[in-house]
Design an enzyme around this catalytic site. Structure first.
Site, PDB file in Angstrom:
ATOM      1  N   ASP A   1       0.845  -1.196   0.000  1.00 17.78           N
ATOM      2  CA  ASP A   1       0.000   0.000   0.000  1.00 17.78           C
ATOM      3  C   ASP A   1       0.879   1.244   0.000  1.00 17.78           C
ATOM      4  O   ASP A   1       1.890   1.290  -0.695  1.00 17.78           O
ATOM      5  CB  ASP A   1      -0.928  -0.040   1.221  1.00 17.78           C
ATOM      6  CG  ASP A   1      -2.249   0.654   0.984  1.00 17.78           C
ATOM      7  OD1 ASP A   1      -2.270   1.896   0.978  1.00 17.78           O
ATOM      8  OD2 ASP A   1      -3.265  -0.043   0.812  1.00 17.78           O
TER       9      ASP A   1
ATOM     10  N   HIS B   1      -3.317   5.741   3.896  1.00 18.20           N
ATOM     11  CA  HIS B   1      -4.154   4.622   3.465  1.00 18.20           C
ATOM     12  C   HIS B   1      -3.651   3.275   3.993  1.00 18.20           C
ATOM     13  O   HIS B   1      -4.435   2.454   4.484  1.00 18.20           O
ATOM     14  CB  HIS B   1      -4.212   4.613   1.936  1.00 18.20           C
ATOM     15  CG  HIS B   1      -5.223   3.688   1.359  1.00 18.20           C
ATOM     16  ND1 HIS B   1      -4.901   2.433   0.891  1.00 18.20           N
ATOM     17  CD2 HIS B   1      -6.553   3.831   1.158  1.00 18.20           C
ATOM     18  CE1 HIS B   1      -5.998   1.845   0.425  1.00 18.20           C
ATOM     19  NE2 HIS B   1      -7.013   2.668   0.568  1.00 18.20           N
TER      20      HIS B   1
ATOM     21  N   ASN C   1     -14.287   0.844  -5.813  1.00 19.41           N
ATOM     22  CA  ASN C   1     -15.435   1.626  -5.333  1.00 19.41           C
ATOM     23  C   ASN C   1     -16.139   2.344  -6.476  1.00 19.41           C
ATOM     24  O   ASN C   1     -16.541   3.497  -6.354  1.00 19.41           O
ATOM     25  CB  ASN C   1     -14.960   2.667  -4.303  1.00 19.41           C
ATOM     26  CG  ASN C   1     -14.178   2.043  -3.173  1.00 19.41           C
ATOM     27  OD1 ASN C   1     -14.428   0.909  -2.786  1.00 19.41           O
ATOM     28  ND2 ASN C   1     -13.217   2.776  -2.640  1.00 19.41           N
TER      29      ASN C   1
ATOM     30  N   SER D   1     -11.396  -0.951   0.204  1.00 22.51           N
ATOM     31  CA  SER D   1     -10.068  -0.951   0.824  1.00 22.51           C
ATOM     32  C   SER D   1     -10.117  -1.452   2.251  1.00 22.51           C
ATOM     33  O   SER D   1      -9.186  -2.099   2.731  1.00 22.51           O
ATOM     34  CB  SER D   1      -9.485   0.470   0.841  1.00 22.51           C
ATOM     35  OG  SER D   1      -8.893   0.799  -0.363  1.00 22.51           O
TER      36      SER D   1
END
Length: 429
Positions: free
Chosen positions: A125, A158, A250, A316
């Site tokens: 990530d 994130h 998304n 996520s």
């Protein structure tokens, strides 16, 4: 090849990337160079680098611009002094009572059997807050493919959100409890401070974590290119016995495009559900979706502060719920193969939507207690007795895995000793 190399100003990268060879070319010639190299019989495939994005990047960007988010955004909160009473093993973490997702998947009952010990979760990530109290002490040395060093710190936020959901410490009077709160975290940074990166770094990261012995891999990242190099890396990970989980994306309300690496072979794609066990309005759907997990209003730590926690929406955050469950299963039954762990998770899931597998929910919403029950029932009785030191054999669960749905555009190349990949990003459409 010398004339071609001069034409495109071809320069090899020093980054080790398994069977993939990365080269930089003159900006603006990426697609042309890939087409030319594909004509070389010594090259299995050639492709430009694709842009990759954090699967909830838009939500994080929105909160940075507007403060508190609206539907689909984030809301920032500071840790309070409130404590949850510790009864029958209930964590005393202040925000535990807001973690509706853990209650929905019945995590607390599953913790009686396993908390993720002796399992390593790789979080590929934006890095991880390396000294966050919720994770410190269980973080092993990772790698930063953006800056090419071993300090995989998080300058976007994130990755820390994702790691928190998967493995934040429980019973520490702080913040939240992760699904597998005794698991180790292997942080790998492939996204920059804006939540973006290139597919070659993700490809190389997959080879790297497999070689480092990761058991479970979380990729809450999306791209729109079916990368042959990434598929080769995923296949390598699968051959090493690790599980790869990826957010489905998304984009359900934005045309619902197919996303990668979720749609690749040997990747378990995760969609999101809401508090009513309904399909989350944003969660990308398709034949590639395997399972779903809570992904609306999910609390997790947000750096650089060690007291700020945010409520986040996105696949996520659904993905580390499933990754955490995989760690619980592996911790309880380390002899299970990756295919068997996937079978346990899918066959124990709560069927939602249309009967059987469907494009919004996959095999259903995960159920940690049912998964642990299936895991324990699959083990020989003598392995559950105390003071038994015999090795755990590979055991096939009582359920059988469902076949991969037809029609998913999943490239599966044969690894070549001389594949070529360019490293200049190609803008996403």
């Amino acid at each position: 090849m010398t004339e071609t190399a001069r034409k495109f100003d071809l320069r090899p990268s020093s980054v080790s990337c398994g069977s993939v060879h990365i080269h930089s070319v003159r900006p603006g010639t990426e697609v042309e160079a890939a087409e030319v190299f594909m004509l070389d019989p010594a090259v299995e495939y050639a492709e430009p680098d694709y842009l990759i994005f954090a699967a909830s990047a838009e939500e994080i960007a929105d909160v940075k611009r507007r403060g508190l988010g609206d539907r689909g955004g984030l809301s920032g909160v500071k840790q309070s002094s409130m404590e949850v009473e510790d009864e029958a093993g209930t964590p005393n973490d202040p925000f535990y009572d807001r973690q509706w997702g853990l209650a929905t998947i019945e995590a607390e009952a599953a913790w009686k059997f396993s908390t993720g010990s002796n399992v390593t979760i790789a979080v590929i990530d934006s890095g991880v807050d390396l000294d966050h109290p919720e994770l410190a002490g269980r973080i092993v040395e990772g790698y930063d493919f953006v800056n090419e060093d071993t300090v995989a710190d998080d300058d976007y936020g994130h990755g820390t959100l994702v790691a928190g959901v998967a493995a934040a410490a429980a019973h520490n009077d702080q913040g939240i409890a992760g699904v597998a709160w005794n698991a180790k975290i292997l942080p790998v940074k492939v996204l920059d401070s804006q939540g973006q990166g290139v597919s070659s770094n993700l490809t190389c990261a997959l080879y790297w974590v497999a070689d480092k012995g990761a058991d479970v891999i979380n990729i809450s990242i999306i791209s729109f290119g079916p990368s042959f190099g990434m598929q080769s890396a995923v296949n390598h990970v699968a051959n090493e016995g690790a599980l790869v989980f990826s957010a489905s994306g998304n984009l359900f309300e934005q045309g619902n495009p197919v996303t990668y690496p979720a749609a690749l072979d040997n990747v378990i794609a995760v969609g999101a559900t809401d508090e009513d066990d309904a399909h989350a309005w944003f969660s990308s759907a398709g034949t590639f979706v395997d399972v779903t997990a809570p992904g609306v209003g999910v609390y997790s730590p947000f750096p650089p502060s060690h007291t700020e926690y945010r409520s986040v929406n996105g696949t996520s955050l659904a993905t580390p719920h499933v990754v955490g469950l995989a760690a619980l299963v592996l911790s309880a039954a380390p002899g299970l193969s990756s295919e068997e762990v996937e079978t346990v998770i899918e066959q124990s899931a709560v069927d939602l939507g249309e009967t059987g597998r469907d494009d919004k929910f996959g095999h259903g919403r995960i159920d940690a207690t049912a998964a642990m029950s299936l895991t324990i029932s699959s083990l020989p009785v003598h392995l559950m007795l105390p003071s038994v030191n015999s090795p755990v054999p590979t055991v096939t669960p009582t359920a059988t895995p469902s076949p991969t749905p037809d029609g998913t555009p999943n490239p599966t190349p044969t690894p070549s000793p001389t594949p070529t990949q360019t490293s200049t990003p190609t803008p996403s459409q």
